[in-house]
Design a protein around this motif. Structure first.
Motif: not given
Length: 455
Positions: A210, A213, A216-220, A222-223, A226
């Motif tokens: 993968k 980006q 990207d807040p959609s990376t698993p 991300a919480n 960053e």
């Protein structure tokens, strides 16, 4: 960083895929050949810098290494790939594991050498434990049996494997490492390329990866972690791409080659025989001696000669052809024990695209409240924050001919003063690198250094 610049690229890239003869899934692409290689001797000491560490309340520095009784078989890894030169050690790589932040971040390190020379330094993989209980692996190193056992001792599954750059010295290990953890997802920096042949990731054994980006807040993850991507325009034959990460809980910044911190003493994982070999007054010393008479003196094994060997190694890694290898002390003192941008990366990459780099660094300093930095080479973790990072990149202000008004005035003054020290490289040592830059520009291999921000 031991992968010194090729005549046509700021970071040499791979020509062949990596091989691990212990991995039945590994493949070899290329012509058949026969070599007799002498494996490096196993080290008995831990690779623990003990020089730049996080504050006492934020982490531990216990280093664990595989047992010497395990033998060299646990450290066997066969790699003779690379262009224009291979990266060693060719057969034997010792791994150490250091707990940088207690129960949260571990550093795995191996020695990395330049081809058949005695010049070497360390290469680092960082592992972070996520709240899910799984492991997030940054910039994998050679997956020897010893390395994999040290990972498994953490008692958690590897969930994600991350390649944060396009650079050969990191890319070659991702495929073999991922095959040791087939359930893990592989994520890679965008715009991957290689030279002299622009080969697909599958050639390196990297499948179903993968793409990372920017922000990207959609990376698993991300919480918890960053990311910011530096994806420059073409600096020559290809773009410079590096992804920086910020682990929020520990306030840790992870980079690959953006900055380094050269320790005063050599890492203990570096083979003492190579330190002593570099301490000898060989051909390179005779050429780079500022015209002084060079004596062929025997080199005995003591701390003075090991230190001399380390200082000569560092100057060759940073400058390619430093001005005075005979007496390296003064130049080494200028370059060590401070956060800097490597002269090679600064001259052949960042000076070509300062606007992109400035935006990337300012975004990191603005958005992330880090208190330590972990690079992929030399010392780490480094106790450093926003001011130290901006100071290391102060040379960009001179190239762009302006200073960002978004920075507070007091911070700007402090950064300016620190930046003069962080950005100063001995002019005599820079001559070879500057001449190489001029040559590469003349043949169209790299862009000219940019002066002034584009309006």
């Amino acid at each position: 960083m031991v992968a010194l610049v090729a005549v046509s690229s700021p970071k040499s890239t791979v020509f062949q895929s990596p091989i691990s003869l212990r991995d039945s899934n590994s493949s070899f692409v290329g012509n058949s050949f026969s070599l007799q290689l002498k494996p490096r001797k196993s080290q008995k000491k831990d690779c623990n810098f003990g020089l730049v560490v996080a504050s006492a309340g934020s982490g531990a520095t216990t280093t664990v290494a595989g047992s010497d009784s395990g033998g060299s078989a646990d450290r066997f890894y066969f790699n003779i790939t690379g262009f224009p030169f291979p990266l060693g050690p060719f057969l034997n790589r010792r791994t150490t594991r250091t707990e940088a932040v207690k129960g949260s971040i571990w550093l795995f390190e191996q020695e990395q050498a330049l081809g058949f020379s005695s010049v070497s330094t360390n290469i680092r993989m960082t592992v972070i434990k996520l709240k899910s209980g799984g492991l997030w692996v940054h910039a994998p190193i050679a997956p020897t049996k010893e390395c994999i056992e040290l990972v498994k001792e953490l008692g958690a599954p590897v969930e994600y494997i991350v390649l944060p750059t396009f650079a050969y010295e990191h890319k070659i290990f991702v495929g073999p490492f991922s095959r040791k953890f087939p359930k893990a997802q592989v994520w890679v920096a965008p715009r991957q390329w290689s030279w002299p042949l622009n080969l697909p990731l599958e050639f390196f054994g990297i499948f179903r990866a993968k793409i990372l980006q920017n922000e990207d807040p959609s990376t698993p993850w991300a919480n918890e972690i960053e990311q910011k991507v530096l994806s420059s325009p073409e600096v020559g034959i290809g773009p410079y791409v590096e992804v920086a990460f910020y682990h929020k809980q520990s306030r840790t910044l992870l980079v690959t080659d953006a900055v380094i911190y050269v320790p005063k003493k050599p890492p203990e994982c570096i083979n003492k025989e190579y330190l002593l070999e570099s301490a000898k007054n060989g051909l390179a010393v005779k050429i780079l001696s500022k015209g002084k008479k060079v004596l062929d003196e025997p080199v005995v094994d003591n701390e003075i000669n090991r230190q001399k060997g380390w200082e000569r190694m560092v100057l060759q890694i940073l400058f390619l052809g430093p001005s005075n290898l005979l007496e390296p002390n003064a130049s080494f003192a200028q370059m060590s024990q401070k956060l800097i941008v490597s002269p090679i990366v600064k001259t052949l990459v960042f000076s070509k695209v300062p606007e992109k780099v400035r935006d990337w660094i300012d975004g990191i300093a603005r958005d992330w409240k880090f208190k330590r930095i972990i690079p992929a080479h030399f010392a780490g973790p480094i106790k450093a924050g926003r001011a130290e990072l901006l100071a290391a990149f102060a040379f960009l202000d001179e190239l762009l001919g302006e200073r960002y008004v978004t920075r507070p005035s007091l911070s700007l003054l402090f950064t300016s003063l620190m930046g003069k020290a962080a950005s100063y490289f001995p002019p005599d040592d820079m001559k070879t690198l500057s001449s190489l830059d001029q040559f590469l520009v003349s043949v169209g291999a790299v862009k000219k250094t940019v002066s002034g921000r584009k309006r």
